[in-house]
Design an enzyme around this catalytic site. Structure first.
Site, short mmCIF file in Angstrom:
data_model
loop_
_atom_site.label_atom_id
_atom_site.label_comp_id
_atom_site.label_asym_id
_atom_site.label_seq_id
_atom_site.Cartn_x
_atom_site.Cartn_y
_atom_site.Cartn_z
N LYS A 159 0.81 -1.20 0.00
CA LYS A 159 0.00 0.00 0.00
C LYS A 159 0.85 1.26 0.00
O LYS A 159 0.37 2.36 -0.24
CB LYS A 159 -0.89 0.04 1.25
N GLY A 160 2.13 1.09 0.34
CA GLY A 160 2.99 2.24 0.60
C GLY A 160 3.12 3.25 -0.53
O GLY A 160 3.31 4.44 -0.28
N GLU A 190 7.78 2.22 -6.26
CA GLU A 190 7.92 1.85 -4.85
C GLU A 190 8.03 3.10 -3.98
O GLU A 190 8.53 4.13 -4.44
CB GLU A 190 9.19 1.02 -4.65
N ASP A 191 7.61 2.98 -2.74
CA ASP A 191 7.84 4.09 -1.81
C ASP A 191 9.24 4.00 -1.21
O ASP A 191 9.91 5.01 -1.03
CB ASP A 191 6.77 4.11 -0.70
N ASP A 227 14.43 -1.08 0.87
CA ASP A 227 15.20 -1.22 2.11
C ASP A 227 16.09 -2.47 2.00
O ASP A 227 17.21 -2.38 1.50
CB ASP A 227 14.21 -1.31 3.29
N LYS A 273 17.13 3.16 0.70
CA LYS A 273 17.90 3.02 1.95
C LYS A 273 19.01 1.98 1.72
O LYS A 273 18.85 0.81 2.06
CB LYS A 273 16.96 2.57 3.07
N PHE A 321 13.86 4.13 10.82
CA PHE A 321 12.52 3.71 10.44
C PHE A 321 11.67 4.94 10.14
O PHE A 321 11.41 5.75 11.03
CB PHE A 321 11.88 2.86 11.54
N VAL A 322 11.27 5.07 8.89
CA VAL A 322 10.56 6.27 8.47
C VAL A 322 9.09 5.98 8.20
O VAL A 322 8.72 4.88 7.78
CB VAL A 322 11.21 6.92 7.23
N ASP A 360 4.09 3.18 6.59
CA ASP A 360 3.34 2.95 7.83
C ASP A 360 4.18 2.36 8.96
O ASP A 360 5.27 1.83 8.75
CB ASP A 360 2.20 1.96 7.58
N ARG A 384 0.34 6.47 7.50
CA ARG A 384 0.44 6.57 6.04
C ARG A 384 -0.05 7.94 5.56
O ARG A 384 0.42 8.47 4.57
CB ARG A 384 -0.41 5.49 5.36
C1 PRP Z 1 7.29 -1.92 2.36
C2 PRP Z 1 7.52 -0.92 1.24
C3 PRP Z 1 8.21 -1.73 0.18
C4 PRP Z 1 8.98 -2.75 0.98
C5 PRP Z 1 10.43 -2.38 1.02
O1 PRP Z 1 6.14 -2.66 2.11
O2 PRP Z 1 6.31 -0.39 0.78
O3 PRP Z 1 7.29 -2.36 -0.67
O4 PRP Z 1 8.43 -2.75 2.30
O5 PRP Z 1 11.14 -3.16 1.91
P1 PRP Z 1 12.27 -4.21 1.50
O6 PRP Z 1 13.21 -3.54 0.54
O7 PRP Z 1 12.96 -4.49 2.82
O8 PRP Z 1 11.63 -5.44 0.93
P2 PRP Z 1 5.38 -3.54 3.21
O9 PRP Z 1 5.74 -4.99 2.99
O10 PRP Z 1 5.63 -2.99 4.58
O11 PRP Z 1 3.87 -3.33 2.79
P3 PRP Z 1 3.06 -1.93 2.72
O12 PRP Z 1 3.56 -1.15 1.53
O13 PRP Z 1 1.64 -2.36 2.55
O14 PRP Z 1 3.30 -1.20 4.02
#
Ligand code: PRP
Length: 180
Positions: free
Chosen positions: A42-43, A98-99, A102, A130, A151-152, A158, A164
């Site tokens: 959802k990010g 992507e948001d 990481d 990151k 952690f942002v 979120d 969010r």
């Molecule tokens: C978050 C973010 C990316 C992913 C990045 O999604 O939106 O999609 O993590 O992290 P990574 O590089 O360590 O894989 P999340 O799985 O938290 O779902 P969300 O977007 O619904 O919060």
């Protein structure tokens, strides 16, 4: 929500400028093509909405929902496909939105998935990168900001499904999640 934020990393205005800059780069990259632009739920919802309107080029939009954080601050390492896209990406130019990248595990999963489906090209636009968090290799083509290893939250990102809707991106006070 403001009271839970330790510091603001990127203001609403800085995010707006980054979206305009990235939108123009995407417009140039895909001139004469019609990419499938895929937002990662959802990010990436707010970023997706802002960036596609900053790129004056034909495109088709889709969304995919994958999850690996399960509401916490640490990736489980297992990327789960929650809801798939509806368009066929075989032979298409794919742009993943992507948001944040990481550990890189989500992005690697997505790139492998679309490559296996026969995409003609796969590029990635992320608002935040990151690099200090990286566990697997996964590189983006268009990057808004390089973020420190904190952690942002906000602007789609979120903690426990909250924050969010903060209009800016900030660092959460550790006391908010330290009980986990
Ligand atoms: C978050 C973010 C990316 C992913 C990045 O999604 O939106 O999609 O993590 O992290 P990574 O590089 O360590 O894989 P999340 O799985 O938290 O779902 P969300 O977007 O619904 O919060």
């Amino acid at each position: 929500m403001d009271n839970d934020i330790l510091k603001v990393l990127y203001s609403q205005n800085e995010i707006k400028e980054a979206c305009e800059r990235l939108g123009k780069q995407i417009q140039k990259e895909y001139e004469g093509k019609t990419p499938v632009v895929i937002g990662v739920l959802k990010g990436a919802v707010f970023f997706m909405a802002d960036i596609v309107r900053a790129a004056d080029t034909y495109m088709q939009m889709d969304f995919i929902d994958v999850s690996s954080y399960h509401g916490g601050t640490k990736s489980s390492g297992e990327v789960e496909l929650v809801t798939d896209i509806t368009l066929d990406v075989a032979g298409r130019d794919v742009l993943i939105i992507e948001d944040i990248v990481d550990t890189g595990q989500t992005l690697k999963f997505l790139m492998d998935t679309f490559a296996n489906r026969g995409a003609n090209s796969i590029k990635v636009c992320t608002l935040l990168d990151k690099p200090a968090g990286r566990l697997v290799e996964a590189n983006s083509d268009f990057i808004g900001f390089e973020v420190p290893n904190e952690f942002v939250v906000g602007y789609g990102l979120d903690y426990d499904e909250k924050y969010r809707n903060l209009p800016y991106i900030g660092v959460l006070k550790p006391k908010i999640y330290s009980h986990n």
